[in-house]
Design an enzyme around this catalytic site. Sequence first.
Site, short mmCIF file in Angstrom:
data_model
loop_
_atom_site.label_atom_id
_atom_site.label_comp_id
_atom_site.label_asym_id
_atom_site.label_seq_id
_atom_site.Cartn_x
_atom_site.Cartn_y
_atom_site.Cartn_z
N CYS A 35 0.83 -1.21 0.00
CA CYS A 35 0.00 0.00 0.00
C CYS A 35 0.86 1.26 0.00
CB CYS A 35 -0.93 -0.03 1.21
SG CYS A 35 -1.91 1.47 1.34
N GLU A 54 -26.15 15.61 -3.06
CA GLU A 54 -27.54 15.77 -2.61
C GLU A 54 -28.48 14.85 -3.38
OE1 GLU A 54 -29.63 19.55 -3.55
OE2 GLU A 54 -27.86 20.08 -4.72
N CYS A 90 -1.57 1.73 -3.03
CA CYS A 90 -2.54 2.81 -2.84
C CYS A 90 -1.93 4.21 -2.84
CB CYS A 90 -3.27 2.67 -1.50
SG CYS A 90 -3.34 1.02 -0.82
N TYR A 117 -9.48 -3.12 -11.15
CA TYR A 117 -9.33 -1.72 -10.74
C TYR A 117 -7.95 -1.17 -10.97
CZ TYR A 117 -7.10 -2.59 -6.15
OH TYR A 117 -6.24 -2.93 -5.15
N LYS A 164 0.03 5.40 -6.03
CA LYS A 164 -0.99 5.45 -7.10
C LYS A 164 -1.87 6.68 -6.96
CE LYS A 164 -4.86 3.79 -6.30
NZ LYS A 164 -5.75 2.73 -5.80
N GLU A 219 -7.36 2.09 -13.18
CA GLU A 219 -6.80 3.30 -12.56
C GLU A 219 -5.58 3.81 -13.34
OE1 GLU A 219 -8.25 2.59 -7.94
OE2 GLU A 219 -6.26 1.89 -8.52
N HIS A 254 -27.14 21.70 -0.47
CA HIS A 254 -27.32 22.30 -1.79
C HIS A 254 -26.37 23.47 -1.98
CE1 HIS A 254 -29.49 23.20 -5.43
NE2 HIS A 254 -29.53 24.46 -5.07
C1 LIG Z 1 -1.20 -0.84 -7.55
C2 LIG Z 1 -2.02 -1.14 -6.33
C3 LIG Z 1 -2.94 -0.22 -5.89
C4 LIG Z 1 -3.71 -0.48 -4.75
N1 LIG Z 1 -4.62 0.45 -4.37
C5 LIG Z 1 -5.38 0.23 -3.27
C6 LIG Z 1 -6.31 1.21 -2.83
O1 LIG Z 1 -6.47 2.26 -3.45
N2 LIG Z 1 -7.02 0.95 -1.70
C7 LIG Z 1 -6.86 -0.21 -0.99
O2 LIG Z 1 -7.53 -0.38 0.03
N3 LIG Z 1 -6.00 -1.17 -1.41
C8 LIG Z 1 -5.25 -0.97 -2.53
N4 LIG Z 1 -4.34 -1.92 -2.92
C9 LIG Z 1 -4.26 -3.20 -2.17
C10 LIG Z 1 -3.39 -3.04 -0.90
O3 LIG Z 1 -2.14 -2.52 -1.25
C11 LIG Z 1 -3.26 -4.41 -0.23
O4 LIG Z 1 -4.54 -4.96 -0.02
C12 LIG Z 1 -2.53 -4.29 1.11
O5 LIG Z 1 -1.27 -3.73 0.96
C13 LIG Z 1 -2.43 -5.69 1.76
O6 LIG Z 1 -1.69 -5.62 2.95
P1 LIG Z 1 -0.90 -6.90 3.48
O7 LIG Z 1 -0.39 -6.53 4.83
O8 LIG Z 1 -1.72 -8.09 3.33
O9 LIG Z 1 0.31 -7.08 2.47
P2 LIG Z 1 1.43 -6.07 1.94
O10 LIG Z 1 1.09 -4.65 2.20
O11 LIG Z 1 1.69 -6.48 0.53
O12 LIG Z 1 2.69 -6.41 2.83
C14 LIG Z 1 3.35 -7.63 2.77
C15 LIG Z 1 4.81 -7.39 3.05
O13 LIG Z 1 5.45 -8.63 3.30
C16 LIG Z 1 6.76 -8.59 2.76
N5 LIG Z 1 7.18 -9.98 2.59
C17 LIG Z 1 6.68 -10.92 1.73
N6 LIG Z 1 7.25 -12.11 1.97
C18 LIG Z 1 8.12 -11.94 2.98
C19 LIG Z 1 9.00 -12.82 3.69
N7 LIG Z 1 9.05 -14.12 3.41
N8 LIG Z 1 9.78 -12.30 4.67
C20 LIG Z 1 9.72 -11.00 4.98
N9 LIG Z 1 8.89 -10.11 4.36
C21 LIG Z 1 8.10 -10.60 3.38
C22 LIG Z 1 6.58 -7.82 1.48
O14 LIG Z 1 7.81 -7.26 1.05
C23 LIG Z 1 5.57 -6.76 1.90
O15 LIG Z 1 6.20 -5.58 2.33
C24 LIG Z 1 -3.54 -1.69 -4.05
C25 LIG Z 1 -2.61 -2.64 -4.48
C26 LIG Z 1 -1.86 -2.36 -5.62
C27 LIG Z 1 -0.86 -3.38 -6.09
#
Ligand SMILES: Cc1cc2nc3c(=O)[nH]c(=O)nc-3n(C[C@H](O)[C@H](O)[C@H](O)COP(=O)(O)OP(=O)(O)OC[C@H]3O[C@@H](n4cnc5c(N)ncnc54)[C@H](O)[C@@H]3O)c2cc1C
Length: 461
Positions: free
Chosen positions: A43, A443, A48, A180, A51, A184, A438
């Site tokens: 994110c 609205e 997010c 999406y 973006k 986007e 308004h």
């Molecule tokens: C382009 C894009 C736009 C998005 N826009 C939106 C939006 O507008 N609104 C919204 O709500 N959501 C959006 N999302 C979705 C949102 O980013 C994810 O749903 C959210 O980040 C999920 O969180 P998470 O904690 O599950 O995983 P992540 O945030 O992906 O975190 C996982 C982390 O684990 C780390 N990792 C992976 N494997 C290992 C390992 N073995 N050891 C150590 N570290 C590891 C990764 O490097 C990463 O940093 C978007 C996603 C993308 C790709």
Amino acid sequence: MTPFDVDLFVIGGGSGGVRAARIAAGYGAKVMLAEEYRVGGTCVIRGCVPKKLMVYASRFADEFHEAEGFGWSVGETRFDWATLIRNKDREIDRLEGIYRANLEKAGVEIVDSRAVIEDAHTVHVLKTGARIRARYILVAVGAHPTMDPPIPGGELGITSNEVFHLATQPRRILIVGGGYIAVEFAGVFAGLGSRVTLLHRGDKLLRGFDEDVRDALGEAYRQRGIDLVLGRTLSRLERTGEGIAATLSDGSTLTVDQVLVATGRRPNTKGLGLETAGIAVDEVGAIPVDAYSQTITPSVYAVGDVTNRANLTPIAIREGHAFADTVFGGKPTIVDHDLIPTAVFSTPEIGVIGCGEAAARAIYGDIDVYKTAFRPMKATLSGGKDRVFMKLIVEKATDKVVGVHIMGHDAGEMIQLAGIAVTMGATKADFDRTVAVHPTAAEELVTMRTPVVVKKPEAVG
Ligand SMILES: Cc1cc2nc3c(=O)[nH]c(=O)nc-3n(C[C@H](O)[C@H](O)[C@H](O)COP(=O)(O)OP(=O)(O)OC[C@H]3O[C@@H](n4cnc5c(N)ncnc54)[C@H](O)[C@@H]3O)c2cc1C
């Protein structure tokens, strides 16, 4: 003496992992968190946040143009991609620093390394070689973009991971996908002046959204000059003197400077050692969990995109928080995945909560549908072409509003507020007795009085 080095080992420093680690530490747990790339996760680093900054950048062209109708002379404008990327990167660095500082302030030990599971209570930190014994392991590793199925020349394409770091703005870009993220970025690049082709195998964009919204977005994108190529797929990419030649499934070709593939994401479970803890992933690689985010192995939990429930930041955060409350706070907490307000930051923007019309009919049977489409007031002088579309879906038996769909300027902001009402179980009568603000576009949400007449399908036979 405890047989464990830590109470909680969190694998992944994204939305879900960071929240869980901080809250658990706040309850007094000894917490270690491993992050292999950058703290903040998808994110903050490549989702997010960057973006949305690019979405903002892409909307100024409209503003400059529309200002003329209000008497402004804007003069010559010029967009510099390198400045946007540099400023965006500075902001992401700042946010990453805040995430790290907040974890440290909470007493969480951060290890900058990949970590893998070795058994139900052991995590191997690859960078240091340390084997950490943990009372609980939280898997919060997120997901990654995929380029399936592989095609010849597929390596010439980029994903959403790379799009944030392009050295130059592509003059011509092919974006593959209809979800999406694809939609986007099509809006972003079109707004920044690139020539955009959006290729999607389906017959409309945004599968799963209300059909009227899908139609309205398709129409708006065509109107904005985005070349929508539907019902076709990508077969081959080749580097030529002119750029990248893309061959589509119907044999047609087009030449572009970049190809952004945004056709799907898969959980980051490969090579994570889940099997050593007795955990099997599902057919897309996601970790099955119960309502408390607990896996089949009692000491291992999983939250966020890796569980493929609702892949959104606020949901990952809630799941992480609920996990910490449940396991360390003595407050068993379940996250409700039913009513999730969400936005698509296309231009025009989309905001949705609840069911689309077809789904509502299947779930509730008898429904009333209220719709309106209009030219926003600003467009009367600006000459802007985008229209606003709104739709309410009401369950007849209870008068409850079970779906709100908005397309237009600030739809994301509007749906957050409408979402409160719908989450509280507001009825259409509640909407009706709410006084209009308004003059606003919003609205219209409280002034739609007459349901659309829906023709019942004729009986067959
Ligand atoms: C382009 C894009 C736009 C998005 N826009 C939106 C939006 O507008 N609104 C919204 O709500 N959501 C959006 N999302 C979705 C949102 O980013 C994810 O749903 C959210 O980040 C999920 O969180 P998470 O904690 O599950 O995983 P992540 O945030 O992906 O975190 C996982 C982390 O684990 C780390 N990792 C992976 N494997 C290992 C390992 N073995 N050891 C150590 N570290 C590891 C990764 O490097 C990463 O940093 C978007 C996603 C993308 C790709």
